[in-house]
Design a protein around this motif. Structure first.
Motif, PDB file in Angstrom:
ATOM      1  N   TRP A   1       0.824  -1.207   0.000  1.00 39.61           N
ATOM      2  CA  TRP A   1       0.000   0.000   0.000  1.00 39.61           C
ATOM      3  C   TRP A   1       0.859   1.259   0.000  1.00 39.61           C
ATOM      4  O   TRP A   1       0.456   2.287  -0.555  1.00 39.61           O
ATOM      5  CB  TRP A   1      -0.980   0.002   1.173  1.00 39.61           C
ATOM      6  CG  TRP A   1      -0.373   0.209   2.555  1.00 39.61           C
ATOM      7  CD1 TRP A   1      -0.096  -0.745   3.484  1.00 39.61           C
ATOM      8  CD2 TRP A   1      -0.020   1.466   3.154  1.00 39.61           C
ATOM      9  NE1 TRP A   1       0.427  -0.176   4.622  1.00 39.61           N
ATOM     10  CE2 TRP A   1       0.477   1.180   4.454  1.00 39.61           C
ATOM     11  CE3 TRP A   1      -0.056   2.785   2.735  1.00 39.61           C
ATOM     12  CZ2 TRP A   1       0.933   2.174   5.319  1.00 39.61           C
ATOM     13  CZ3 TRP A   1       0.388   3.780   3.596  1.00 39.61           C
ATOM     14  CH2 TRP A   1       0.870   3.477   4.874  1.00 39.61           C
ATOM     15  N   GLU A   2       2.057   1.185   0.592  1.00 41.36           N
ATOM     16  CA  GLU A   2       2.938   2.357   0.590  1.00 41.36           C
ATOM     17  C   GLU A   2       3.335   2.758  -0.835  1.00 41.36           C
ATOM     18  O   GLU A   2       3.347   3.932  -1.184  1.00 41.36           O
ATOM     19  CB  GLU A   2       4.192   2.083   1.416  1.00 41.36           C
ATOM     20  CG  GLU A   2       3.936   1.877   2.910  1.00 41.36           C
ATOM     21  CD  GLU A   2       3.708   0.422   3.270  1.00 41.36           C
ATOM     22  OE1 GLU A   2       3.792   0.071   4.457  1.00 41.36           O
ATOM     23  OE2 GLU A   2       3.438  -0.386   2.330  1.00 41.36           O
ATOM     24  N   THR A   3       3.667   1.734  -1.643  1.00 35.93           N
ATOM     25  CA  THR A   3       4.040   2.006  -3.037  1.00 35.93           C
ATOM     26  C   THR A   3       2.852   2.560  -3.811  1.00 35.93           C
ATOM     27  O   THR A   3       2.981   3.517  -4.586  1.00 35.93           O
ATOM     28  CB  THR A   3       4.536   0.718  -3.711  1.00 35.93           C
ATOM     29  OG1 THR A   3       5.620   0.164  -2.955  1.00 35.93           O
ATOM     30  CG2 THR A   3       5.000   0.997  -5.133  1.00 35.93           C
ATOM     31  N   ALA A   4       1.692   1.962  -3.597  1.00 34.02           N
ATOM     32  CA  ALA A   4       0.485   2.438  -4.271  1.00 34.02           C
ATOM     33  C   ALA A   4       0.176   3.877  -3.873  1.00 34.02           C
ATOM     34  O   ALA A   4      -0.227   4.689  -4.718  1.00 34.02           O
ATOM     35  CB  ALA A   4      -0.698   1.532  -3.926  1.00 34.02           C
ATOM     36  N   ALA A   5       0.378   4.215  -2.602  1.00 36.22           N
ATOM     37  CA  ALA A   5       0.108   5.577  -2.121  1.00 36.22           C
ATOM     38  C   ALA A   5       0.995   6.588  -2.840  1.00 36.22           C
ATOM     39  O   ALA A   5       0.541   7.663  -3.242  1.00 36.22           O
ATOM     40  CB  ALA A   5       0.318   5.654  -0.616  1.00 36.22           C
ATOM     41  N   VAL A   6       2.273   6.242  -3.017  1.00 37.84           N
ATOM     42  CA  VAL A   6       3.197   7.141  -3.718  1.00 37.84           C
ATOM     43  C   VAL A   6       2.754   7.344  -5.158  1.00 37.84           C
ATOM     44  O   VAL A   6       2.773   8.465  -5.684  1.00 37.84           O
ATOM     45  CB  VAL A   6       4.634   6.569  -3.670  1.00 37.84           C
ATOM     46  CG1 VAL A   6       5.555   7.373  -4.587  1.00 37.84           C
ATOM     47  CG2 VAL A   6       5.162   6.598  -2.241  1.00 37.84           C
ATOM     48  N   LEU A   7       2.323   6.269  -5.818  1.00 33.35           N
ATOM     49  CA  LEU A   7       1.888   6.365  -7.205  1.00 33.35           C
ATOM     50  C   LEU A   7       0.605   7.196  -7.343  1.00 33.35           C
ATOM     51  O   LEU A   7       0.458   7.989  -8.276  1.00 33.35           O
ATOM     52  CB  LEU A   7       1.665   4.967  -7.777  1.00 33.35           C
ATOM     53  CG  LEU A   7       2.925   4.109  -7.958  1.00 33.35           C
ATOM     54  CD1 LEU A   7       2.553   2.677  -8.329  1.00 33.35           C
ATOM     55  CD2 LEU A   7       3.831   4.716  -9.035  1.00 33.35           C
ATOM     56  N   ILE A   8      -0.305   7.024  -6.392  1.00 28.89           N
ATOM     57  CA  ILE A   8      -1.561   7.789  -6.421  1.00 28.89           C
ATOM     58  C   ILE A   8      -1.275   9.280  -6.264  1.00 28.89           C
ATOM     59  O   ILE A   8      -1.830  10.123  -6.981  1.00 28.89           O
ATOM     60  CB  ILE A   8      -2.513   7.293  -5.307  1.00 28.89           C
ATOM     61  CG1 ILE A   8      -2.999   5.877  -5.635  1.00 28.89           C
ATOM     62  CG2 ILE A   8      -3.697   8.243  -5.141  1.00 28.89           C
ATOM     63  CD1 ILE A   8      -3.696   5.178  -4.478  1.00 28.89           C
ATOM     64  N   ILE A   9      -0.400   9.619  -5.336  1.00 26.18           N
ATOM     65  CA  ILE A   9      -0.054  11.028  -5.116  1.00 26.18           C
ATOM     66  C   ILE A   9       0.728  11.577  -6.314  1.00 26.18           C
ATOM     67  O   ILE A   9       0.556  12.742  -6.697  1.00 26.18           O
ATOM     68  CB  ILE A   9       0.734  11.183  -3.808  1.00 26.18           C
ATOM     69  CG1 ILE A   9      -0.188  10.890  -2.615  1.00 26.18           C
ATOM     70  CG2 ILE A   9       1.322  12.589  -3.679  1.00 26.18           C
ATOM     71  CD1 ILE A   9       0.506  10.886  -1.269  1.00 26.18           C
ATOM     72  N   ALA A  10       1.569  10.740  -6.930  1.00 22.80           N
ATOM     73  CA  ALA A  10       2.319  11.179  -8.114  1.00 22.80           C
ATOM     74  C   ALA A  10       1.368  11.574  -9.246  1.00 22.80           C
ATOM     75  O   ALA A  10       1.596  12.561  -9.956  1.00 22.80           O
ATOM     76  CB  ALA A  10       3.260  10.072  -8.586  1.00 22.80           C
ATOM     77  N   GLU A  11       0.294  10.812  -9.407  1.00 28.73           N
ATOM     78  CA  GLU A  11      -0.690  11.149 -10.446  1.00 28.73           C
ATOM     79  C   GLU A  11      -1.339  12.496 -10.166  1.00 28.73           C
ATOM     80  O   GLU A  11      -1.569  13.293 -11.079  1.00 28.73           O
ATOM     81  CB  GLU A  11      -1.752  10.050 -10.519  1.00 28.73           C
ATOM     82  CG  GLU A  11      -2.739  10.221 -11.661  1.00 28.73           C
ATOM     83  CD  GLU A  11      -3.893  11.153 -11.320  1.00 28.73           C
ATOM     84  OE1 GLU A  11      -4.332  11.902 -12.224  1.00 28.73           O
ATOM     85  OE2 GLU A  11      -4.357  11.149 -10.155  1.00 28.73           O
ATOM     86  N   ARG A  12      -1.619  12.775  -8.878  1.00 24.82           N
ATOM     87  CA  ARG A  12      -2.214  14.069  -8.511  1.00 24.82           C
ATOM     88  C   ARG A  12      -1.219  15.214  -8.735  1.00 24.82           C
ATOM     89  O   ARG A  12      -1.611  16.317  -9.108  1.00 24.82           O
ATOM     90  CB  ARG A  12      -2.654  14.044  -7.060  1.00 24.82           C
ATOM     91  CG  ARG A  12      -3.859  13.152  -6.754  1.00 24.82           C
ATOM     92  CD  ARG A  12      -5.154  13.717  -7.349  1.00 24.82           C
ATOM     93  NE  ARG A  12      -5.361  13.317  -8.743  1.00 24.82           N
ATOM     94  CZ  ARG A  12      -6.315  13.827  -9.509  1.00 24.82           C
ATOM     95  NH1 ARG A  12      -7.112  14.777  -9.043  1.00 24.82           N
ATOM     96  NH2 ARG A  12      -6.465  13.411 -10.744  1.00 24.82           N
ATOM     97  N   ILE A  13       0.073  14.944  -8.510  1.00 22.64           N
ATOM     98  CA  ILE A  13       1.094  15.964  -8.789  1.00 22.64           C
ATOM     99  C   ILE A  13       1.107  16.268 -10.294  1.00 22.64           C
ATOM    100  O   ILE A  13       1.250  17.421 -10.710  1.00 22.64           O
ATOM    101  CB  ILE A  13       2.478  15.489  -8.316  1.00 22.64           C
ATOM    102  CG1 ILE A  13       2.504  15.439  -6.774  1.00 22.64           C
ATOM    103  CG2 ILE A  13       3.586  16.404  -8.841  1.00 22.64           C
ATOM    104  CD1 ILE A  13       3.767  14.843  -6.197  1.00 22.64           C
ATOM    105  N   GLY A  14       0.956  15.230 -11.112  1.00 21.15           N
ATOM    106  CA  GLY A  14       0.883  15.431 -12.554  1.00 21.15           C
ATOM    107  C   GLY A  14      -0.267  16.348 -12.931  1.00 21.15           C
ATOM    108  O   GLY A  14      -0.136  17.197 -13.827  1.00 21.15           O
ATOM    109  N   LYS A  15      -1.386  16.197 -12.248  1.00 20.46           N
ATOM    110  CA  LYS A  15      -2.538  17.080 -12.488  1.00 20.46           C
ATOM    111  C   LYS A  15      -2.170  18.528 -12.170  1.00 20.46           C
ATOM    112  O   LYS A  15      -2.542  19.455 -12.904  1.00 20.46           O
ATOM    113  CB  LYS A  15      -3.702  16.629 -11.606  1.00 20.46           C
ATOM    114  CG  LYS A  15      -4.971  17.451 -11.737  1.00 20.46           C
ATOM    115  CD  LYS A  15      -5.795  17.016 -12.908  1.00 20.46           C
ATOM    116  CE  LYS A  15      -7.163  17.667 -12.895  1.00 20.46           C
ATOM    117  NZ  LYS A  15      -7.968  17.323 -14.070  1.00 20.46           N
ATOM    118  N   ALA A  16      -1.425  18.719 -11.078  1.00 20.63           N
ATOM    119  CA  ALA A  16      -1.003  20.065 -10.691  1.00 20.63           C
ATOM    120  C   ALA A  16      -0.043  20.666 -11.703  1.00 20.63           C
ATOM    121  O   ALA A  16      -0.058  21.877 -11.943  1.00 20.63           O
ATOM    122  CB  ALA A  16      -0.335  20.021  -9.315  1.00 20.63           C
ATOM    123  N   VAL A  17       0.792  19.835 -12.304  1.00 17.63           N
ATOM    124  CA  VAL A  17       1.775  20.323 -13.267  1.00 17.63           C
ATOM    125  C   VAL A  17       1.105  20.735 -14.572  1.00 17.63           C
ATOM    126  O   VAL A  17       1.375  21.807 -15.128  1.00 17.63           O
ATOM    127  CB  VAL A  17       2.847  19.243 -13.532  1.00 17.63           C
ATOM    128  CG1 VAL A  17       3.750  19.650 -14.698  1.00 17.63           C
ATOM    129  CG2 VAL A  17       3.678  19.020 -12.277  1.00 17.63           C
TER     130      VAL A  17
END
Length: 406
Positions: free
Chosen positions: A106-122
């Motif tokens: 779940w830790e790895t999945a959490a990082v990937l989920i947040i990375a996708e949201r960062i992409g939205k911000a970019v």
């Protein structure tokens, strides 16, 4: 600078329409990927060993980071004018979604989920700035309305793809991998759009309005209205929680409420785009009305009334995100829009996050407390709008007087 001849104006208009549709297609595919994954990330995190608290923290942090970072990325876009490079980088982070298939923890999945949201911000400030140039000749409201409608189509299709994948395979991994197909389509569409219009600023040869929304006399009341309007706008997770907690409808029906709301948002986005081109920012005054109607209806114990509230919520999404982006394009000089888009998006997301937390706490007290909170906040939003309107008139008068003085 383009020749102002009728033939050239028609050429610019046609090119602008193609760019709007291409960016809309990219957003449709990107939304399909992100919303397809977001529809199941909660149960997927639980499957990997995460607790309910982890799910809430990851989802809330992802949204907050995704909006808060837009201020920085918008400022960078405003300085560098590297719209395509930044937009493509942001869309590229959608690659985190197929990788969820092999997360394992779940830790790895959490990082990937947040990375996708960062992409939205970019990508969002850069994409919206490109769109603002393309909407110059076709109408701000119409252009952003069409884009938002296409984006919402992806938001409806994505979860349905994940449902089909789960039904056919019984696992989440095949669904995440399947979302890699539209992700490839995003890349193709973006490269095509860039090749058509490598310098989108040239679609707006005059540099846009002389007014600048990032001037303090204008941006402060505008940000106040956005903050208050979104602070009183309920989140669908809270609405869906109510539907399940009070056993108002079966669990399987709740996604249909969401899908129905998204369909309404598509239709409203197209309609409000046309209305915006006629009456301008006044269309934003419907937000306090819809926010209040949403809490009065969606938290009802009656299923029919509750779905009406969900549809009001969907209409609010279609209006807010269409009129908000169009109003910035109309009221900000071209070379300063990236900064304003980023700053306003940060206010938008922070307010929605804060309001959702407050309403979540008040729900445990009583629904009546939520209604009272929303009525107070949205009344303040109307006052902020009147403040904003008066400030904009004052600024325009100063500009006109300054233009008359040699």
């Amino acid at each position: 600078m383009p020749d102002p001849s009728p033939e050239n104006r028609q050429e610019v208009r046609d090119l602008s329409v193609r760019l709007i549709l291409l960016l809309g297609a990219a957003s449709l595919l990107g939304s399909l990927v992100s919303n397809g994954a977001r529809s199941v990330t909660g149960p997927y995190l639980l499957l990997l060993g995460g607790s309910a608290a982890v799910v809430g923290l990851v989802a809330g942090s992802g949204e907050l980071i995704g909006y808060a970072l837009r201020s920085a990325t918008g400022a960078y876009v405003g300085r560098s004018h590297r719209y395509w490079k930044v937009a493509m980088t942001g869309y590229g982070l959608l690659a985190a979604i197929p990788l969820l298939a092999v997360a394992g923890r779940w830790e790895t999945a959490a990082v990937l989920i947040i990375a996708e949201r960062i992409g939205k911000a970019v990508r969002t400030p850069a994409r919206d700035t490109i769109l603002s140039h393309a909407t110059t000749t076709v109408g701000r409201g119409w252009g952003f309305g069409v884009h938002k409608a296409l984006d919402q189509v992806g938001a409806v299709i994505g979860p349905l793809i994940m449902v089909a994948a789960l039904a056919l395979t019984g696992g989440y991994a095949p669904g995440f991998l399947l979302l890699g197909i539209p992700l490839a389509g995003v890349a193709v569409v973006l490269f095509l759009a860039q090749s058509k219009v490598p310098k989108p600023g040239r679609l707006e040869a005059n540099g846009g309005t002389r007014e600048n929304m990032d001037d303090p006399p204008v941006i402060i009341p505008y940000a106040a209205f956005i903050f208050l309007g979104m602070a009183g706008f309920a989140s669908f997770p809270l609405i869906s929680f109510h539907l399940k907690a009070q056993s108002i409808v079966p669990d399987a029906v709740i996604p249909l409420f969401y899908a129905s709301a998204m369909v309404v948002s598509v239709m409203v986005a197209l309609l409000v785009g046309r209305v915006f081109d006629r009456i301008g920012t006044h269309v934003l005054l419907t937000i306090p009305v819809l926010s209040t109607a949403t809490v009065l209806l969606a938290f009802s114990p009656d299923p029919g009334v509750a779905i009406a509230g969900s549809l009001a919520w969907g209409a609010g999404i279609g209006i807010f995100e269409t009129a908000l982006r169009a109003s910035i394009a109309e009221s900000t000089a071209a070379d300063r829009r990236g900064k304003v888009y980023g700053a306003v998006s940060a206010v938008f997301g922070t307010a929605w996050f804060a309001g959702s937390v407050v309403m979540g706490i008040l729900y445990d007290v009583s629904i009546g407390h939520i209604v009272a909170y929303v009525v107070i906040v949205e009344t303040a939003a109307v006052i902020a709008y009147l403040w904003m309107y008066r400030c904009r008139i004052a600024v325009r008068l100063q500009e006109e007087i300054g233009g008359l003085i040699p």
